[in-house]
Design a protein around this motif. Sequence first.
Motif, PDB file in Angstrom:
ATOM      1  N   GLY B 147       0.885  -1.216  -0.052  1.00  0.00           N
ATOM      2  CA  GLY B 147       0.146   0.104   0.072  1.00  0.00           C
ATOM      3  C   GLY B 147       0.808   1.221  -0.113  1.00  0.00           C
ATOM      4  N   VAL B 148       0.294   2.368  -0.099  1.00  0.00           N
ATOM      5  CA  VAL B 148       0.857   3.727  -0.011  1.00  0.00           C
ATOM      6  C   VAL B 148       1.706   3.923   1.171  1.00  0.00           C
ATOM      7  CG1 VAL B 148      -1.116   4.898   1.067  1.00  0.00           C
ATOM      8  CG2 VAL B 148       0.652   6.236  -0.402  1.00  0.00           C
ATOM      9  N   HIS B 149       1.317   3.562   2.325  1.00  0.00           N
ATOM     10  CA  HIS B 149       2.292   3.497   3.523  1.00  0.00           C
ATOM     11  C   HIS B 149       3.685   2.838   3.411  1.00  0.00           C
ATOM     12  CE1 HIS B 149      -1.640   4.580   5.048  1.00  0.00           C
ATOM     13  NE2 HIS B 149      -0.925   5.558   5.692  1.00  0.00           N
ATOM     14  N   ARG B 209      -0.843   7.402   9.211  1.00  0.00           N
ATOM     15  CA  ARG B 209      -1.365   5.959   9.507  1.00  0.00           C
ATOM     16  C   ARG B 209      -1.702   6.140  11.129  1.00  0.00           C
ATOM     17  NH1 ARG B 209      -1.581   0.884   6.689  1.00  0.00           N
ATOM     18  NH2 ARG B 209      -2.414  -0.438   8.185  1.00  0.00           N
ATOM     19  N   THR B 220     -10.154   8.527   5.901  1.00  0.00           N
ATOM     20  CA  THR B 220      -8.728   7.760   5.324  1.00  0.00           C
ATOM     21  C   THR B 220      -8.986   8.431   3.765  1.00  0.00           C
ATOM     22  OG1 THR B 220      -7.601   6.043   4.619  1.00  0.00           O
ATOM     23  CG2 THR B 220     -10.168   5.641   4.917  1.00  0.00           C
ATOM     24  N   GLU B 222      -6.539   7.366   0.653  1.00  0.00           N
ATOM     25  CA  GLU B 222      -5.235   6.698   0.055  1.00  0.00           C
ATOM     26  C   GLU B 222      -4.986   7.793  -1.171  1.00  0.00           C
ATOM     27  OE1 GLU B 222      -3.751   2.639  -0.881  1.00  0.00           O
ATOM     28  OE2 GLU B 222      -4.544   2.889   0.881  1.00  0.00           O
ATOM     29  N   LYS B 223      -5.820   8.104  -1.992  1.00  0.00           N
ATOM     30  CA  LYS B 223      -5.386   8.891  -3.057  1.00  0.00           C
ATOM     31  C   LYS B 223      -4.755  10.244  -2.914  1.00  0.00           C
ATOM     32  CE  LYS B 223      -7.891  11.238  -7.119  1.00  0.00           C
ATOM     33  NZ  LYS B 223      -9.352  11.738  -7.469  1.00  0.00           N
ATOM     34  N   LEU B 225      -3.148  10.810  -0.122  1.00  0.00           N
ATOM     35  CA  LEU B 225      -1.536  10.311   0.154  1.00  0.00           C
ATOM     36  C   LEU B 225      -0.791  10.024  -1.110  1.00  0.00           C
ATOM     37  CD1 LEU B 225      -2.378   8.062   3.334  1.00  0.00           C
ATOM     38  CD2 LEU B 225      -1.752  10.588   3.332  1.00  0.00           C
ATOM     39  N   TRP B 226      -1.229   9.467  -1.902  1.00  0.00           N
ATOM     40  CA  TRP B 226      -0.372   9.251  -3.036  1.00  0.00           C
ATOM     41  C   TRP B 226       0.099  10.607  -3.722  1.00  0.00           C
ATOM     42  CZ3 TRP B 226       2.385   5.397  -4.099  1.00  0.00           C
ATOM     43  CH2 TRP B 226       2.038   4.054  -4.086  1.00  0.00           C
TER      44      TRP B 226
END
Lengths: 110, 426
Positions: B147-149, B209, B220, B222-223, B225-226
């Motif tokens: 994942g991104v993390h 996180r 949350t 994720e987009k 964060l990317w």
Amino acid sequence: MSSVCVMTNDSEKCDFALVGLYDVYDPEVGLNVVDLGLIYQIDFIEDQMRVHCLMTLTTQFCPMGDQITGDVTGALKTAFPDWQVEVELTFEPAWDYSKISDVGREFLGQ
Amino acid sequence: MSGPTFSGNLQQTTNYKVVLPFYVYGAISFVIACTLLLFNTDLVQLHYFTPHTLAIVHAMALGWATMIILGASHQLLPVLIEGKLDSDTIAFTTFYITAVGIPILIYGFYIFHSGWVMQLGAILINIGILFYVINVLRSSIKSSTHGVHAWYMITASLWLFTTTFFGLLLVFNFNYQLLPSSSVSYLSIHAHLGIIGWFLLLVIGVGSRLIPMFFISKYTNEKVLWIIYALINCSLIAFVIIKLIALPTYFYYLPLILAFTGIFLFVRHIIKAHAVRIRRKVDEQMKTSILSVFQLMVPVVVLLLTLIFLPMEQHTNMALIYGFSIFFGWLTAIILGMTFKTLPFIVWNREYHKRARQGKTPAPKELFNEKVYNTMLVCYLLGFVSFIVALSIKNDFVAFGATLALLLAAILYVFNVGLTVFHKAN
């Protein structure tokens, strides 16, 4: 908002089990595992004298995971000393915030 | 009748023996860095490229921030990459080699021995960090999900090695002509590889996180964060290219805007997570972490004001404020807060792991003294703000008072770390 919801095949015994489980806390959150919604199901297999508890954690990577599952096992063993206790950990469905009970939300200040 | 059984797929956490030495080393380094600063408060009037300033910066960047973050990242790696740490032995090797290399390098800077002392320190640090990168990469490869993390962690570790390797080149460049120009002219590249590539990327990866997790927040994204990941990396790469080919000053707005946008999005991410948190009461450690998120804006604003209002020849005047607000500001604040969110868990697991249902156990937050923590925070904030004032007015006396407050904060921090690490279950 939701109340405590634990699936079971014997509600009377389940209530007795929950009394013990209300004393098991997530050390970081300070809330018991029942109101936190970590206990999914408790089944009693009478002919084998076996208690089966299906539970989860707030995350698969919970650093307190061992401690919490150990405490749940211990609480059930105390409640049913003559029974064999099985604790199964699952992440399907994954825990989410909707699983916290009304009392739990109140405790967390919601 | 048989005993209780347990089944499931609980993720293994990292062995506490791997993590604790990093925390203890970092805590001691913080005191040493503040002590060095106390004896060198005249540096507020000097250029940033002086032996003592270099020694203090490396004590803060490597001894304090990097060692604590290395410890925390070994602990948090399973959470970030969704797998387990590949090798405890490699982690121990990272610690021992880096722990020996750092004081040698700092001593080399302090006496400015650009020969074997600095070189030995830099080589050892590089070997130690290389082991860390190998461990992160091997752990990530063996993990089933990426994942991104995980990408934040992998990329940050690679930037860390790039930073230390470039530092090694700069050290050797003092005595051997390895690079086209003198080492001084590459210092900003070396510094930003570490600040942006290592610290910023890892702090955002870990913070995005952990902070929502501690808030019990359902937010949350994720987009986003990317996007932050791309912005921060592009900003760093753009800065290095602009610096290497010596483009005019106005080109620096590009990496600055990219980094600023990334940081802004991260701050917004944390604010959103905070807004929808389920746990309404935010403890002091989390408040410190939130403070650090806002402190992150200080160096960006300093940089922006410098570029807009100061002529090129005066840019070095702002370098000390910029560096101080990063190492003693943002990084120190996040470490002060996050130490007491992570360390008590590690020790708690060590002491109470096998004590399930054997009596009431204390909560992790009871493993350190909260009053001492609050006093530490007051001293730290007083010291930080006063030192910024001292740097602005170039006053040794104010700097001395400010450093005393910072040193006291460091001592109180060590006290609480000691209290936690040496905690024993009754």
